[in-house]
Design a protein around this motif. Sequence first.
Motif, PDB file in Angstrom:
ATOM      1  N   ALA A   4       5.691  -7.144  -3.599  1.00  9.46           N
ATOM      2  CA  ALA A   4       5.498  -7.094  -5.056  1.00  9.46           C
ATOM      3  C   ALA A   4       5.029  -5.705  -5.484  1.00  9.46           C
ATOM      4  N   VAL A   5       4.113  -5.118  -4.730  1.00  9.47           N
ATOM      5  CA  VAL A   5       3.620  -3.776  -5.040  1.00  9.47           C
ATOM      6  C   VAL A   5       4.734  -2.754  -4.857  1.00  9.47           C
ATOM      7  N   LEU A   6       5.509  -2.892  -3.787  1.00 12.04           N
ATOM      8  CA  LEU A   6       6.634  -1.982  -3.536  1.00 12.04           C
ATOM      9  C   LEU A   6       7.617  -1.987  -4.713  1.00 12.04           C
ATOM     10  N   GLU A   7       7.937  -3.164  -5.211  1.00 14.88           N
ATOM     11  CA  GLU A   7       8.853  -3.268  -6.347  1.00 14.88           C
ATOM     12  C   GLU A   7       8.269  -2.614  -7.599  1.00 14.88           C
ATOM     13  N   LEU A   8       6.970  -2.773  -7.814  1.00  7.33           N
ATOM     14  CA  LEU A   8       6.299  -2.126  -8.952  1.00  7.33           C
ATOM     15  C   LEU A   8       6.393  -0.608  -8.845  1.00  7.33           C
ATOM     16  N   VAL A   9       6.088  -0.088  -7.663  1.00 12.01           N
ATOM     17  CA  VAL A   9       6.104   1.355  -7.456  1.00 12.01           C
ATOM     18  C   VAL A   9       7.493   1.911  -7.716  1.00 12.01           C
ATOM     19  N   GLU A  10       8.511   1.282  -7.144  1.00 16.40           N
ATOM     20  CA  GLU A  10       9.888   1.755  -7.319  1.00 16.40           C
ATOM     21  C   GLU A  10      10.290   1.760  -8.796  1.00 16.40           C
ATOM     22  N   ASP A  64      -2.178  -9.804 -13.302  1.00 12.20           N
ATOM     23  CA  ASP A  64      -3.267 -10.352 -12.488  1.00 12.20           C
ATOM     24  C   ASP A  64      -2.798 -10.663 -11.060  1.00 12.20           C
ATOM     25  N   LEU A  65      -2.107  -9.681 -10.448  1.00 17.01           N
ATOM     26  CA  LEU A  65      -1.571  -9.869  -9.095  1.00 17.01           C
ATOM     27  C   LEU A  65      -2.657  -9.870  -8.030  1.00 17.01           C
ATOM     28  N   ILE A  66      -3.753  -9.176  -8.307  1.00 14.14           N
ATOM     29  CA  ILE A  66      -4.882  -9.168  -7.370  1.00 14.14           C
ATOM     30  C   ILE A  66      -6.073  -9.716  -8.134  1.00 14.14           C
ATOM     31  N   GLY A  67      -6.528 -10.872  -7.727  1.00 10.17           N
ATOM     32  CA  GLY A  67      -7.581 -11.556  -8.460  1.00 10.17           C
ATOM     33  C   GLY A  67      -8.934 -10.871  -8.430  1.00 10.17           C
ATOM     34  N   GLU A  68      -9.260 -10.234  -7.321  1.00 11.05           N
ATOM     35  CA  GLU A  68     -10.585  -9.642  -7.179  1.00 11.05           C
ATOM     36  C   GLU A  68     -10.514  -8.111  -7.342  1.00 11.05           C
ATOM     37  N   ALA A  69     -11.657  -7.477  -7.185  1.00  6.04           N
ATOM     38  CA  ALA A  69     -11.722  -6.014  -7.287  1.00  6.04           C
ATOM     39  C   ALA A  69     -10.857  -5.381  -6.198  1.00  6.04           C
ATOM     40  N   TYR A  70     -10.238  -4.260  -6.525  1.00 12.33           N
ATOM     41  CA  TYR A  70      -9.390  -3.582  -5.557  1.00 12.33           C
ATOM     42  C   TYR A  70      -9.492  -2.074  -5.727  1.00 12.33           C
ATOM     43  N   ILE A  71      -9.070  -1.377  -4.702  1.00 10.69           N
ATOM     44  CA  ILE A  71      -9.019   0.083  -4.712  1.00 10.69           C
ATOM     45  C   ILE A  71      -7.543   0.460  -4.629  1.00 10.69           C
ATOM     46  N   LEU A  72      -7.093   1.337  -5.528  1.00 10.43           N
ATOM     47  CA  LEU A  72      -5.702   1.775  -5.547  1.00 10.43           C
ATOM     48  C   LEU A  72      -5.664   3.273  -5.277  1.00 10.43           C
ATOM     49  N   GLU A  73      -4.902   3.665  -4.253  1.00 13.75           N
ATOM     50  CA  GLU A  73      -4.710   5.077  -3.931  1.00 13.75           C
ATOM     51  C   GLU A  73      -3.214   5.353  -3.913  1.00 13.75           C
ATOM     52  N   VAL A  74      -2.794   6.365  -4.671  1.00 12.89           N
ATOM     53  CA  VAL A  74      -1.405   6.809  -4.659  1.00 12.89           C
ATOM     54  C   VAL A  74      -1.423   8.259  -4.213  1.00 12.89           C
ATOM     55  N   SER A  75      -0.655   8.558  -3.168  1.00 17.10           N
ATOM     56  CA  SER A  75      -0.706   9.878  -2.565  1.00 17.10           C
ATOM     57  C   SER A  75       0.633  10.215  -1.925  1.00 17.10           C
ATOM     58  N   SER A  76       0.759  11.467  -1.527  1.00 18.38           N
ATOM     59  CA  SER A  76       1.905  11.847  -0.697  1.00 18.38           C
ATOM     60  C   SER A  76       1.450  11.721   0.752  1.00 18.38           C
ATOM     61  N   PRO A  77       2.375  11.492   1.672  1.00 18.62           N
ATOM     62  CA  PRO A  77       1.957  11.433   3.068  1.00 18.62           C
ATOM     63  C   PRO A  77       1.535  12.830   3.514  1.00 18.62           C
ATOM     64  N   GLY A  78       0.454  12.920   4.255  1.00 23.77           N
ATOM     65  CA  GLY A  78      -0.016  14.211   4.735  1.00 23.77           C
ATOM     66  C   GLY A  78       0.875  14.736   5.854  1.00 23.77           C
ATOM     67  N   LEU A  79       0.634  15.970   6.236  1.00 29.16           N
ATOM     68  CA  LEU A  79       1.420  16.585   7.308  1.00 29.16           C
ATOM     69  C   LEU A  79       1.303  15.826   8.620  1.00 29.16           C
ATOM     70  N   ASP A  80       0.187  15.155   8.814  1.00 28.59           N
ATOM     71  CA  ASP A  80      -0.021  14.431  10.071  1.00 28.59           C
ATOM     72  C   ASP A  80       0.514  13.002  10.021  1.00 28.59           C
ATOM     73  N   TYR A  81       1.090  12.605   8.877  1.00 32.32           N
ATOM     74  CA  TYR A  81       1.627  11.252   8.753  1.00 32.32           C
ATOM     75  C   TYR A  81       3.032  11.213   9.359  1.00 32.32           C
ATOM     76  N   PRO A  82       3.289  10.288  10.241  1.00 32.90           N
ATOM     77  CA  PRO A  82       4.608  10.235  10.899  1.00 32.90           C
ATOM     78  C   PRO A  82       5.751  10.017   9.906  1.00 32.90           C
ATOM     79  N   LEU A  83       6.902  10.586  10.226  1.00 33.91           N
ATOM     80  CA  LEU A  83       8.104  10.344   9.434  1.00 33.91           C
ATOM     81  C   LEU A  83       8.546   8.911   9.683  1.00 33.91           C
ATOM     82  N   THR A  84       8.887   8.207   8.612  1.00 32.26           N
ATOM     83  CA  THR A  84       9.259   6.798   8.775  1.00 32.26           C
ATOM     84  C   THR A  84      10.603   6.455   8.146  1.00 32.26           C
ATOM     85  N   THR A  85      11.104   7.316   7.269  1.00 33.30           N
ATOM     86  CA  THR A  85      12.366   7.001   6.593  1.00 33.30           C
ATOM     87  C   THR A  85      13.402   8.091   6.850  1.00 33.30           C
TER      88      THR A  85
END
Length: 154
Positions: A4-10, A64-85
């Motif tokens: 659901a989050v992936l679809e929102l982001v896209e 109201d997809l997440i009922g309780e408190a949440y932390i949201l971080e949107v970032s680019s993958p860092g240089l040390d993050y493995p290539l996945t796509t």
Amino acid sequence: MKQAVLELVEKYLPDESHFVVDVKVEEKAGKTRLLILIDADQGITIDTCALVSRKVSEELETKDLIGEAYILEVSSPGLDYPLTTVRQYLKNLNRELKLTLASGSDLQGKLLQVGEDSIKLLTKRKEKGKKAIEEEVEVPFAEIKKSIVQVSFK
């Protein structure tokens, strides 16, 4: 939840040059943590991350997809993050990669080509007492456990 989050982001990416690298949903200290990694063919800006964060957050609250408190971080993958796509590999053509293979061995070389099922690296093999020999090596994605772009300060 992840889907659901992936679809929102896209839905809120600015254009086709932007893409989702990963969405992670984790429980941390009693709160849900959403980590969204996005990238673009020509690199990502902090403004794009802020826009996506704002839009996704608004929709999470509205639906109201997440009922309780949440932390949201949107970032680019860092240089040390493995290539996945495949798109990440394409973005890093002609850069030096270090691969950890499923067999446990490491392989390093310049990324020459990205195919549907494999990549091609230009590696250097050094034999005792001789100059290093360059050779092209094709590596199937199925054999790559981890792939990291090597930073060069030359």
